[in-house]
Design a protein around this motif. Sequence first.
Motif, PDB file in Angstrom:
ATOM      1  N   ASP A   1       0.820  -1.224   0.000  1.00 37.66           N
ATOM      2  CA  ASP A   1       0.000   0.000   0.000  1.00 37.66           C
ATOM      3  C   ASP A   1       0.845   1.261   0.000  1.00 37.66           C
ATOM      4  N   GLU A   2       1.953   1.230   0.755  1.00 39.27           N
ATOM      5  CA  GLU A   2       2.773   2.446   0.896  1.00 39.27           C
ATOM      6  C   GLU A   2       3.974   2.439  -0.038  1.00 39.27           C
ATOM      7  N   SER A   3       4.027   1.463  -0.937  1.00 36.27           N
ATOM      8  CA  SER A   3       5.151   1.345  -1.896  1.00 36.27           C
ATOM      9  C   SER A   3       6.504   1.456  -1.186  1.00 36.27           C
ATOM     10  N   ILE A   4       6.679   0.650  -0.134  1.00 34.97           N
ATOM     11  CA  ILE A   4       7.937   0.710   0.630  1.00 34.97           C
ATOM     12  C   ILE A   4       8.962  -0.204  -0.040  1.00 34.97           C
ATOM     13  N   GLU A   5      10.055   0.367  -0.461  1.00 29.29           N
ATOM     14  CA  GLU A   5      11.100  -0.444  -1.109  1.00 29.29           C
ATOM     15  C   GLU A   5      12.026  -0.989  -0.034  1.00 29.29           C
ATOM     16  N   CYS A   6      11.784  -2.232   0.360  1.00 26.80           N
ATOM     17  CA  CYS A   6      12.585  -2.808   1.449  1.00 26.80           C
ATOM     18  C   CYS A   6      12.946  -4.255   1.135  1.00 26.80           C
ATOM     19  N   ASP A   7      13.081  -4.576  -0.152  1.00 22.48           N
ATOM     20  CA  ASP A   7      13.521  -5.903  -0.592  1.00 22.48           C
ATOM     21  C   ASP A   7      12.645  -7.015  -0.013  1.00 22.48           C
ATOM     22  N   TYR A   8      11.346  -6.738   0.169  1.00 21.38           N
ATOM     23  CA  TYR A   8      10.468  -7.763   0.727  1.00 21.38           C
ATOM     24  C   TYR A   8      10.400  -8.964  -0.208  1.00 21.38           C
TER      25      TYR A   8
ATOM     26  N   PRO B   1      15.614  -4.602   7.093  1.00 28.27           N
ATOM     27  CA  PRO B   1      14.989  -3.939   8.243  1.00 28.27           C
ATOM     28  C   PRO B   1      15.082  -2.420   8.256  1.00 28.27           C
ATOM     29  N   ALA B   2      16.261  -1.875   7.896  1.00 29.97           N
ATOM     30  CA  ALA B   2      16.418  -0.413   7.963  1.00 29.97           C
ATOM     31  C   ALA B   2      15.549   0.262   6.910  1.00 29.97           C
ATOM     32  N   LYS B   3      15.530  -0.308   5.704  1.00 26.56           N
ATOM     33  CA  LYS B   3      14.680   0.291   4.657  1.00 26.56           C
ATOM     34  C   LYS B   3      13.212   0.223   5.073  1.00 26.56           C
ATOM     35  N   PHE B   4      12.840  -0.879   5.750  1.00 20.37           N
ATOM     36  CA  PHE B   4      11.434  -1.044   6.143  1.00 20.37           C
ATOM     37  C   PHE B   4      11.022   0.020   7.163  1.00 20.37           C
ATOM     38  N   VAL B   5      11.827   0.202   8.210  1.00 17.48           N
ATOM     39  CA  VAL B   5      11.399   1.162   9.249  1.00 17.48           C
ATOM     40  C   VAL B   5      11.419   2.598   8.699  1.00 17.48           C
ATOM     41  N   HIS B   6      12.391   2.909   7.837  1.00 17.91           N
ATOM     42  CA  HIS B   6      12.402   4.262   7.256  1.00 17.91           C
ATOM     43  C   HIS B   6      11.220   4.447   6.305  1.00 17.91           C
ATOM     44  N   GLY B   7      10.840   3.366   5.617  1.00 17.34           N
ATOM     45  CA  GLY B   7       9.664   3.453   4.743  1.00 17.34           C
ATOM     46  C   GLY B   7       8.392   3.689   5.544  1.00 17.34           C
ATOM     47  N   LEU B   8       8.293   3.040   6.701  1.00 13.33           N
ATOM     48  CA  LEU B   8       7.111   3.261   7.554  1.00 13.33           C
ATOM     49  C   LEU B   8       7.075   4.708   8.053  1.00 13.33           C
ATOM     50  N   ALA B   9       8.252   5.217   8.445  1.00 11.73           N
ATOM     51  CA  ALA B   9       8.296   6.606   8.946  1.00 11.73           C
ATOM     52  C   ALA B   9       7.894   7.581   7.843  1.00 11.73           C
ATOM     53  N   SER B  10       8.406   7.369   6.628  1.00 14.83           N
ATOM     54  CA  SER B  10       8.040   8.272   5.521  1.00 14.83           C
ATOM     55  C   SER B  10       6.543   8.207   5.255  1.00 14.83           C
TER      56      SER B  10
ATOM     57  N   GLY C   1       0.648  12.654   7.487  1.00  8.61           N
ATOM     58  CA  GLY C   1       0.408  13.833   8.328  1.00  8.61           C
ATOM     59  C   GLY C   1       1.035  13.770   9.716  1.00  8.61           C
ATOM     60  N   ALA C   2       1.708  12.658  10.062  1.00  6.75           N
ATOM     61  CA  ALA C   2       2.341  12.579  11.395  1.00  6.75           C
ATOM     62  C   ALA C   2       3.565  13.486  11.425  1.00  6.75           C
ATOM     63  N   GLU C   3       3.815  14.069  12.607  1.00  7.08           N
ATOM     64  CA  GLU C   3       5.022  14.894  12.780  1.00  7.08           C
ATOM     65  C   GLU C   3       6.046  14.058  13.530  1.00  7.08           C
ATOM     66  N   ILE C   4       7.252  13.975  12.993  1.00 10.99           N
ATOM     67  CA  ILE C   4       8.283  13.131  13.614  1.00 10.99           C
ATOM     68  C   ILE C   4       9.409  14.020  14.134  1.00 10.99           C
ATOM     69  N   HIS C   5       9.836  13.741  15.355  1.00 10.91           N
ATOM     70  CA  HIS C   5      10.934  14.511  15.954  1.00 10.91           C
ATOM     71  C   HIS C   5      11.988  13.537  16.457  1.00 10.91           C
ATOM     72  N   GLU C   6      13.154  13.543  15.810  1.00 10.09           N
ATOM     73  CA  GLU C   6      14.273  12.740  16.314  1.00 10.09           C
ATOM     74  C   GLU C   6      15.035  13.557  17.363  1.00 10.09           C
ATOM     75  N   ALA C   7      15.998  12.888  18.013  1.00 12.36           N
ATOM     76  CA  ALA C   7      16.814  13.535  19.055  1.00 12.36           C
ATOM     77  C   ALA C   7      15.940  14.217  20.102  1.00 12.36           C
ATOM     78  N   THR C   8      14.845  13.565  20.448  1.00  7.36           N
ATOM     79  CA  THR C   8      13.909  14.114  21.447  1.00  7.36           C
ATOM     80  C   THR C   8      13.582  13.010  22.447  1.00  7.36           C
ATOM     81  N   ARG C   9      14.165  13.123  23.617  1.00 10.67           N
ATOM     82  CA  ARG C   9      14.002  12.061  24.622  1.00 10.67           C
ATOM     83  C   ARG C   9      12.871  12.403  25.585  1.00 10.67           C
ATOM     84  N   VAL C  10      11.952  11.483  25.757  1.00  6.60           N
ATOM     85  CA  VAL C  10      10.903  11.652  26.762  1.00  6.60           C
ATOM     86  C   VAL C  10      11.506  11.345  28.127  1.00  6.60           C
ATOM     87  N   LEU C  11      11.340  12.284  29.054  1.00 11.63           N
ATOM     88  CA  LEU C  11      11.932  12.119  30.389  1.00 11.63           C
ATOM     89  C   LEU C  11      10.905  11.592  31.383  1.00 11.63           C
ATOM     90  N   ALA C  12       9.657  12.035  31.232  1.00 10.57           N
ATOM     91  CA  ALA C  12       8.596  11.619  32.167  1.00 10.57           C
ATOM     92  C   ALA C  12       7.261  11.958  31.539  1.00 10.57           C
TER      93      ALA C  12
END
Length: 428
Positions: free
Chosen positions: A112-119, A183-192, A198-209
Motif C-alpha cells: 500500500d505504501e510502496s515501501i522499497e525494502c527488498d520484501y 529492516p532499515a529500509k522497512f522502518v524508514h519506509g514506515l516513517a516516511s 500527516g504525522a510529525e516526527i521529531h528525532e533527538a527528542t528524549r521523553v523524560l517523564a
Amino acid sequence: MTQHECLWTASAPAPRPYLDKPLPGKTDVVVVGGGYTGTSAALALAKGGARVTLLEAQSIGWGASARNGGQALSCLHDPLAHLVEKHGRDRARAMFLAAVRAAETVEQVIKDESIECDYWRSGSVEAASKPAHFETFEREQAMLYDVAGYKVQLVPKGEVASELGTQAYHGLMINPRGGSVQPAKFVHGLASAAERAGAEIHEATRVLAIERLGLPARDGSRFLVRTDRGDVHAKDVVLAANAWVGTFIPEFRGRVFPVESFILATEPLPAELAARLIPNNRVVYDTRRVLAYYRLSPDNRMVWGGEVTFSGVRPEANIHSLRRGMLRIFPELSDFKIEYYWGGTLGLTLTESAHAGMIDGMWYSMCYVGHGVTLAVYLGRQVANGILGRSVDNPFADLPIPRIPLLRDRTWYANVVKAWYGFLDRIA
Ligand SMILES: Cc1cc2nc3c(=O)[nH]c(=O)nc-3n(C[C@H](O)[C@H](O)[C@H](O)COP(=O)(O)OP(=O)(O)OC[C@H]3O[C@@H](n4cnc5c(N)ncnc54)[C@H](O)[C@@H]3O)c2cc1C
C-alpha cells in the motif's frame, strides 16, 4: 576487514533526518519511540485523522528495528502447544492467528505504501537441532491444523538438503507464510509513510517523564509529556519504547529487561554456493533456547545472528561465537570473510510473550520475543485502532508482567540467563 557496523544501515539510502521542527505545545497523540511499533501506530493514527507527534530519543530505527535479522515471521515464539497450556485453547488460537494476520499486514503495508525494502515472501524454516525436536514438530503440525486450521510442512532428516545445505539438523518445519525484509529500509519506509499521512516526527527528542493531568484540560489534553526539548500536552500517549520503557515509566521498571543479540554478515557468496546453502532463500532459525537465526541478504551474504553472545564483552569474543555457530552448520563458509558485525537490543519479560494494552491511561505495545518485525507493526496498528475508537484485535491485552527480583543491573541478568540457557541447550 570486519566492520563493527550494521549491514542494513550501511546498505540503505541515507535516511531523511527529522530534526527540523520545533515541538508542538499540544497534539492529539504522542507516540514515544520510532521503531516499527511507533511508526506503524503513527501511520495508522495519522490516516485515521488524528494529529500525531512521534518522539524518538535517537533516530528512526535506532532501537531494534533497523538492526534485526529481517525475518518477517508468521508465528509466535511459543509453539501453539505451549500457548494452549498457558492461555487455554481459545486465547491461544487468537494469539496465533494474530501473528498470521501480522505477517499479512506487513506484506499489505509494504504494498500500500510502496515501501522499497527488498520484501520477499520467503516463508520460514524451523530447524530441529535434536532428534526429539522433530517429534515436537510432528505434534505441533497436528495441533496447528486442529486448533487453528493452519498448515505447515515437515521435512524429515533425509530430505533436509531440499531446504538447507547441511547435515546438521534432524528435520525441518516449513511455514509457507511470512517473508524477509531489509529492516532499515522497512522502518524508514514506515516513517516516511507516516509523515506523508500527516504525522510529525521529531528525532533527538528524549521523553523524560509523563504526567497524567488531574483533570483533562479545556482542549481535552490528559497528559503532559516532558522531554529534553520541552513539554507537549496530549490527549493520548502510545508507549513504543520497547526495551527502554522502564526508564521513564516506573510501573515497567524491573519487569521489562533489555537483551542484546548480535549478528554478523559475510562477504557476498558466489550465487551457486548461496543457492546450495539455502536453496529456496527462506529465513531460518533453529530450536535451541539460545537459537541461531539466519538468512541470505539480497546480495547473497550469509547474515547470521543469535548464539550465546554477551553484552559488555569485547566485540571479537561475540564474533568468534557467532562464526563458530555458523561453521558448525555450514563449514564451507570458513573461507569467507566476515564483513559486518553489529548488535541490537530487544525488550523481554519473564513471560516470554508479547505485551500490549493500557497502563495508567496510556497505550503500550512491546516485547515481541524476536517476532517484532511483524507483531510490532500489527500491534502498533491495533493500539491506533483503540485510540481511534475502532475495533481492536489484541489477544495479548493486559497479560500480567512479573517483577524480576533484584533487577538493577540488567546487563548481568541477561548475560546470566543466556549462559544458563546455553548450558541447557548443550545438555538437554
Ligand atoms: C539483533 C536483533 C535481531 C532481531 N531479529 C528479528 C527478526 O529476525 N525477526 C523479528 O521479527 N524480530 C527480530 N528482532 C526483534 C525486533 O527487531 C523487535 O521486536 C522490533 O524491532 C521492536 O520494535 P519496537 O518499535 O517495539 O522497538 P525498537 O525498534 O527497539 O524502538 C524503540 C525506540 O524507542 C526509542 N526510545 C527509547 N526510550 C525513549 C525515550 N525515553 N524517548 C523517546 N524515544 C525513546 C529508542 O531510541 C528506539 O528507537 C530482533 C532484534 C534484535 C535486536
